[in-house]
Motif scaffolding. Structure first.
Motif, PDB file in Angstrom:
ATOM      1  N   ALA A 249     -42.498-116.008  19.030  1.00  0.00           N
ATOM      2  CA  ALA A 249     -41.821-117.021  19.849  1.00  0.00           C
ATOM      3  C   ALA A 249     -42.478-118.380  19.634  1.00  0.00           C
ATOM      4  N   GLY A 250     -41.660-119.421  19.541  1.00  0.00           N
ATOM      5  CA  GLY A 250     -42.198-120.766  19.387  1.00  0.00           C
ATOM      6  C   GLY A 250     -42.728-121.294  20.705  1.00  0.00           C
ATOM      7  N   ALA A 251     -43.798-122.061  20.637  1.00  0.00           N
ATOM      8  CA  ALA A 251     -44.389-122.654  21.838  1.00  0.00           C
ATOM      9  C   ALA A 251     -45.046-123.976  21.478  1.00  0.00           C
ATOM     10  N   SER A 252     -44.906-124.946  22.358  1.00  0.00           N
ATOM     11  CA  SER A 252     -45.553-126.229  22.149  1.00  0.00           C
ATOM     12  C   SER A 252     -47.060-126.033  22.032  1.00  0.00           C
ATOM     13  N   GLN A 253     -47.688-126.834  21.196  1.00  0.00           N
ATOM     14  CA  GLN A 253     -49.134-126.733  21.001  1.00  0.00           C
ATOM     15  C   GLN A 253     -49.910-126.998  22.284  1.00  0.00           C
ATOM     16  N   ARG A 254     -49.257-127.575  23.290  1.00  0.00           N
ATOM     17  CA  ARG A 254     -49.930-127.860  24.562  1.00  0.00           C
ATOM     18  C   ARG A 254     -49.622-126.810  25.626  1.00  0.00           C
ATOM     19  N   ASP A 255     -48.865-125.785  25.243  1.00  0.00           N
ATOM     20  CA  ASP A 255     -48.467-124.733  26.182  1.00  0.00           C
ATOM     21  C   ASP A 255     -49.544-123.652  26.217  1.00  0.00           C
ATOM     22  N   SER A 256     -49.853-123.166  27.420  1.00  0.00           N
ATOM     23  CA  SER A 256     -50.845-122.099  27.564  1.00  0.00           C
ATOM     24  C   SER A 256     -50.375-120.813  26.891  1.00  0.00           C
ATOM     25  N   MET A 257     -49.087-120.739  26.600  1.00  0.00           N
ATOM     26  CA  MET A 257     -48.537-119.554  25.942  1.00  0.00           C
ATOM     27  C   MET A 257     -49.129-119.353  24.547  1.00  0.00           C
ATOM     28  N   VAL A 258     -49.592-120.446  23.922  1.00  0.00           N
ATOM     29  CA  VAL A 258     -50.180-120.340  22.585  1.00  0.00           C
ATOM     30  C   VAL A 258     -51.409-119.438  22.619  1.00  0.00           C
ATOM     31  N   ALA A 259     -52.291-119.667  23.579  1.00  0.00           N
ATOM     32  CA  ALA A 259     -53.498-118.845  23.698  1.00  0.00           C
ATOM     33  C   ALA A 259     -53.140-117.388  23.984  1.00  0.00           C
ATOM     34  N   GLU A 260     -52.124-117.180  24.820  1.00  0.00           N
ATOM     35  CA  GLU A 260     -51.690-115.817  25.142  1.00  0.00           C
ATOM     36  C   GLU A 260     -51.144-115.123  23.898  1.00  0.00           C
ATOM     37  N   GLN A 261     -50.392-115.879  23.092  1.00  0.00           N
ATOM     38  CA  GLN A 261     -49.821-115.303  21.876  1.00  0.00           C
ATOM     39  C   GLN A 261     -50.914-114.925  20.889  1.00  0.00           C
TER      40      GLN A 261
END
Length: 391
Positions: A249-261
């Motif tokens: 899934a795509g996520a903004s580099q400032r989204d906490s979802m990046v770390a979760e991914q």
């Protein structure tokens, strides 16, 4: 305490008068020139001895500690002064005092989209031999860039070695299409039975359906997972596959979802290698931010996407050089799999410098260079620049 002043036409006469009045051991405290000649301030020897015999005055109390907020304010002010001084020195250094070869290298790199810091760093280190002709300077500059641009010499390390690869990156960079293109190359080389596709994108409407259509055309089964547990189970079931490609899934580099991914992919028994998709139409500052956010504990490499839409790719190459990020493939269209190519160092640099050849609106003159050099003073302190190989 007997301190007296004596004035005479000459220092010798003033000292003679002082000794006659206070004795041969009189102590001269000061002397200065006045309109009448020389003025001496003299103390009698007995008074000096009495003064020395007095107990020392108690030490003054220690000054109050400087408040923490004021310390930070002072440090910020010093940094600001340092930056201003560096900018002024850089302006003077580039104000018509640099050889034309260095100025030309700086102009060309800036026009191609490379950062001011990297451009100035390379231009300032140009050796004398490279300044003998325009061709020599341009050749040296591109050789240095090519030497520091990491690319895969072949796709064997991905397609032949195999493994589990996850394509990651912000929304809209072309991860799903790039996944399909890679899958098509793998199928052509190893057959559909040895390839598996996985998607973790449960957020975008139709994401699974889009990859499923690609999988159906290629004859490859597509699996959907929701979390780390699902991923671990799926990878265990597919452990006999030669290559597993994961569309995330795509996520903004400032989204906490990046770390979760990143954490979810890392939970796959350390088998998942991440390939970062970089959109070449984005600014270099944005791409640098993306790399820093998605790097985590390391990236296996990156794919440059949307080259067919980018006016210049210097910024993307700059980021790859700074972060030593291996370029694996480039994507320059929507066709599957035709518009996916192995990254070629020479072709990428040629494209970077020719795409802006006629861009007169954004071109620079020698009069602009001192300002650019001044603004790059802070960028020159980037520790990543010290790792650029110049010879």
């Amino acid at each position: 305490m007997n301190i007296r002043t004596f004035v005479a036409a000459t220092p010798r006469d003033a000292l003679r008068a002082a000794r006659a009045a206070l004795g041969e051991q009189a102590v001269v405290l000061s002397n200065r020139t006045v309109a009448a000649g020389t003025e001496l301030m003299v103390m009698a020897p007995d008074d000096m001895q009495a003064l020395l015999a007095q107990p020392a005055a108690p030490l003054a109390p220690a000054p109050a500690p400087v408040p923490q907020a004021l310390q930070h304010e002072l440090k910020d002010e010093l940094r600001s002064m340092r930056g201003l001084l560096e900018s002024q020195l850089a302006t003077l250094a580039w104000n018509g005092r640099q050889p034309e070869a260095k100025a030309r290298a700086l102009r060309e790199m800036l026009a191609a989209g490379f950062s001011a810091g990297l451009s100035r760093y390379i231009a300032e280190h140009m050796p004398a031999a490279a300044m003998e002709s325009e061709q020599a300077g341009r050749g040296w500059m591109r050789d240095i860039l090519g030497r520091n641009l990491p690319v895969l010499d072949s796709d064997d390390c991905l397609l032949e070695r195999g493994g589990v690869f996850a394509l990651v990156g912000p929304t809209g960079v072309g991860k799903t299409t790039s996944t399909a293109k890679l899958a098509a190359r793998c199928v052509a080389r190893h057959g559909a039975a040895r390839i598996a596709l996985v998607t973790t994108d449960g957020y975008r409407i139709g994401a699974f359906e889009q990859l499923r259509i690609y999988g159906k055309l290629l004859g490859v089964m597509v699996h959907s997972v929701r979390d780390a547990a699902d991923l671990a189970i799926a990878l265990e079931e597919m452990k006999h596959k030669h290559i597993v490609l994961i569309d995330t899934a795509g996520a903004s580099q400032r989204d906490s979802m990046v770390a979760e991914q990143i954490a979810m992919l890392a939970s796959g028994s350390g088998r998942v290698q991440r390939l970062l998709c970089l959109n070449t139409t984005s600014t270099a500052e944005t791409l640098d931010e993306v790399v820093r956010a998605y790097r985590g504990d390391g990236l296996a490499g990156c794919l440059l996407t949307k080259l067919d839409e980018a006016s210049g790719i210097g910024g993307a190459l700059d980021v790859a050089i700074r972060h030593k990020l291996p370029l694996s493939f480039i994507a320059d269209g929507q066709r599957v799999p035709e518009d996916l190519h192995l990254a070629d160092r020479r072709q990428l640099l040629e494209r970077a410098f020719t795409s802006h050849a006629d861009a007169k609106v954004f071109g620079l003159t020698n009069h602009d260079l001192p300002l650019v050099a001044a603004n790059s003073a802070q960028a020159m302190r980037d520790p990543l620049l010290s790792e650029v190989q110049l010879g």
